[in-house]
Design a protein around this motif. Structure first.
Motif, PDB file in Angstrom:
ATOM      1  N   ARG A 282       0.862  -1.198   0.000  1.00  0.00           N
ATOM      2  CA  ARG A 282       0.000   0.000   0.000  1.00  0.00           C
ATOM      3  C   ARG A 282       0.885   1.230   0.000  1.00  0.00           C
ATOM      4  O   ARG A 282       2.025   1.168   0.469  1.00  0.00           O
ATOM      5  CB  ARG A 282      -0.824   0.063   1.284  1.00  0.00           C
ATOM      6  N   ASP A 286      -3.663   5.290   7.586  1.00  0.00           N
ATOM      7  CA  ASP A 286      -4.365   6.374   8.281  1.00  0.00           C
ATOM      8  C   ASP A 286      -3.365   7.469   8.683  1.00  0.00           C
ATOM      9  O   ASP A 286      -2.450   7.214   9.467  1.00  0.00           O
ATOM     10  CB  ASP A 286      -5.070   5.836   9.539  1.00  0.00           C
ATOM     11  N   SER A 330      -8.080   9.543   6.610  1.00  0.00           N
ATOM     12  CA  SER A 330      -8.084   8.086   6.762  1.00  0.00           C
ATOM     13  C   SER A 330      -7.467   7.436   5.522  1.00  0.00           C
ATOM     14  O   SER A 330      -7.376   8.070   4.446  1.00  0.00           O
ATOM     15  CB  SER A 330      -9.512   7.577   6.942  1.00  0.00           C
ATOM     16  N   GLN A 331      -7.095   6.175   5.688  1.00  0.00           N
ATOM     17  CA  GLN A 331      -6.546   5.408   4.555  1.00  0.00           C
ATOM     18  C   GLN A 331      -7.524   5.459   3.378  1.00  0.00           C
ATOM     19  O   GLN A 331      -7.112   5.613   2.224  1.00  0.00           O
ATOM     20  CB  GLN A 331      -6.342   3.971   5.020  1.00  0.00           C
ATOM     21  N   LYS A 332      -8.826   5.376   3.699  1.00  0.00           N
ATOM     22  CA  LYS A 332      -9.852   5.372   2.647  1.00  0.00           C
ATOM     23  C   LYS A 332      -9.860   6.719   1.904  1.00  0.00           C
ATOM     24  O   LYS A 332      -9.945   6.763   0.670  1.00  0.00           O
ATOM     25  CB  LYS A 332     -11.218   5.108   3.300  1.00  0.00           C
ATOM     26  N   ALA A 335      -6.897   7.018  -0.399  1.00  0.00           N
ATOM     27  CA  ALA A 335      -6.731   5.930  -1.382  1.00  0.00           C
ATOM     28  C   ALA A 335      -6.836   6.415  -2.833  1.00  0.00           C
ATOM     29  O   ALA A 335      -6.283   5.787  -3.743  1.00  0.00           O
ATOM     30  CB  ALA A 335      -7.743   4.837  -1.118  1.00  0.00           C
TER      31      ALA A 335
END
Ligand SMILES: Cc1cc2nc3c(=O)[nH]c(=O)nc-3n(C[C@H](O)[C@H](O)[C@H](O)COP(=O)(O)OP(=O)(O)OC[C@H]3O[C@@H](n4cnc5c(N)ncnc54)[C@H](O)[C@@H]3O)c2cc1C
Length: 410
Positions: A282, A286, A330-332, A335
């Motif tokens: 990845r 976060d 956040s990671q989301k 992304a």
């Protein structure tokens, strides 16, 4: 929370990627801290090619004109020769649409100085040099800052998001605990800068032989960049030999080098540049992001590392501005940056590895395939243009099965 300085964004690493991101977000008024471990920036004796995609970015951020005034070499064509002297192929940047129908070859110092000058014009961006990243600060799973060390003292620095732009060996990436693969290529390059006389070498040249690559690139009106492929575990042995034997080796490929090489006296006038490829599970987590070589170093055959880092900076700046607006890191939320950048980077990394497999080889069938594919690029304009647009960063596309068949049958 332990006391420490607070920023909107902390960037670890002041290479091309980190600096451009600092410029883009600094201009938007964000409070940015950029940590750079080196106190004084030093550069190995090497040049770098800025591809048309990179020129477009620099133009969009208003820095291309300044760069062009620093005497970089405006490169229209790259010629490939066999090490015995026969011409195999010419890659012609002039087949691209203007105004980005050339690449620039320059000393990395030129573009870094330009970026640093631009950063200095952003009062809300602070460059903390001689400051090395030590560890990550977290609250739960989320990254909330970093611990840095400067002149023997450690201190905490907090931010809403931290970006790791600290190169292929990235200590920030290791601290994030994201699984990754760091591949150290068998071959690196011995590099040097030579004086360039006007009657020698108008355009960039590659010489390819069996396990032999010599590149001669003008980097300015005065200077020539030389790179010579060396196996990483042979560099010690090579340096044990007299420097004159190395010069003789180079002159046997291009006798015109005899005069410029007179200025190189010893091994210390050269540098060894290792090559790495990085693949990460990845690029985002976060409160944290990886960019440039830290996320995806690639073989320099594609001459795309700096360009890819600049592309990352442009896309990431947009995604981060959105995150700042929504207050969500956040990671989301992050992304989208990875989803946009990973596909072209994967194609370039794969192309870099394929080029390494064929170009660096000494095995006769592979050398044959390399020469066939270069001849195909010379004679087939569709293949030439597709490959050029990928390397140029204008339209990055994978080679199809049919392209490969054509490559072997020029
Ligand atoms: C031989 C060779 C030739 C190349 N030729 C080209 C070319 O022609 N065109 C091209 O586009 N690319 C080329 N590249 C690739 C290009 O140089 C890199 O891809 C590019 O510099 C990556 O930029 P970056 O900002 O991601 O990382 P870097 O430029 O590596 O910057 C990382 C920065 O992080 C700093 N840092 C590291 N650790 C820490 C720490 N703990 N704390 C604080 N700071 C830290 C480092 O000091 C460094 O300044 C070449 C590479 C090689 C090896």
């Amino acid at each position: 929370m332990i006391a420490g300085e607070k920023y909107d964004l902390v960037i670890v690493g002041g290479g091309g990627g980190g600096l451009l991101l600092a410029i883009l977000l600094g201009r938007k008024g964000l409070r940015v801290a950029l940590l750079e471990q080196k106190k004084i920036l030093t550069y190995p004796p090497r040049g770098e090619m800025i591809q048309p995609g990179g020129l477009k970015i620099l133009d969009n951020v208003g820095l291309l004109k300044g760069l062009l005034s620093c005497d970089p070499h405006q490169n229209r064509r790259v010629h490939f020769y066999q090490s015995e002297g026969n011409h195999i192929c010419t890659i012609d940047y002039q087949r691209l649409l203007p105004p980005y129908d050339y690449s620039l070859i320059l000393l990395p110092r030129i573009i870094q100085d330009l970026f640093l000058k631009e950063v200095a014009a952003c009062p809300n961006v602070e460059i903390i040099s001689g400051a090395s990243f030590q560890s990550i600060l977290r609250e739960g799973n989320a990254v909330t800052g970093v611990v840095l060390e400067q002149e023997g003292e450690r201190r905490n620095m907090y931010a809403q998001v931290v970006v790791g732009a600290d190169g292929a060996l990235s200590p920030f990436r290791s601290a994030l605990f994201i699984p990754y693969n760091l591949h150290h290529y068998q071959d690196g390059y011995l590099t040097a800068l030579l004086p360039r006389s006007q009657d020698f070498l108008e355009e960039a040249r590659y010489y390819l032989g069996k396990r032999k690559i010599l590149g001669l690139f003008p980097v300015s009106s005065q200077t020539l960049y030389l790179f010579y492929m060396i196996q990483k575990d042979q560099i010690g042995l090579m340096r044990d030999r007299p420097f004159s034997s190395f010069k003789e080796q180079l002159c046997s490929i291009n006798p015109g080098l005899e005069k410029p090489l007179m200025n190189l006296k010893c091994w210390e006038d050269t540098a060894f540049m290792p090559c790495f490829r990085v693949r990460c599970a990845r690029w985002v987590s976060d409160g944290a992001v990886l960019m440039g070589d830290a996320a995806h170093a690639m073989n320099p055959h594609v001459a795309q590392g700096r360009n890819a880092a600049m592309e990352d900076a442009v896309i990431l700046a947009d995604v981060l501005l959105d995150c700042f607006q929504k207050g969500n890191f956040s990671q989301k939320a992050l992304a989208k940056y990875e989803a946009t950048r990973r596909p072209p980077v994967t194609i370039l990394q794969r192309l870099g590895d394929e080029m390494t497999f064929f170009w660096n080889s000494g095995i006769a069938p592979l050398v044959w395939a390399r020469n066939q594919s270069l001849e195909a690029l010379h004679s087939n304009t569709t293949l030439h243009d597709k490959t050029l647009k990928t390397i140029a960063g204008i339209e990055v596309a994978s080679m199809t099965f049919w392209d490969r068949v054509l490559m072997l049958n020029p």
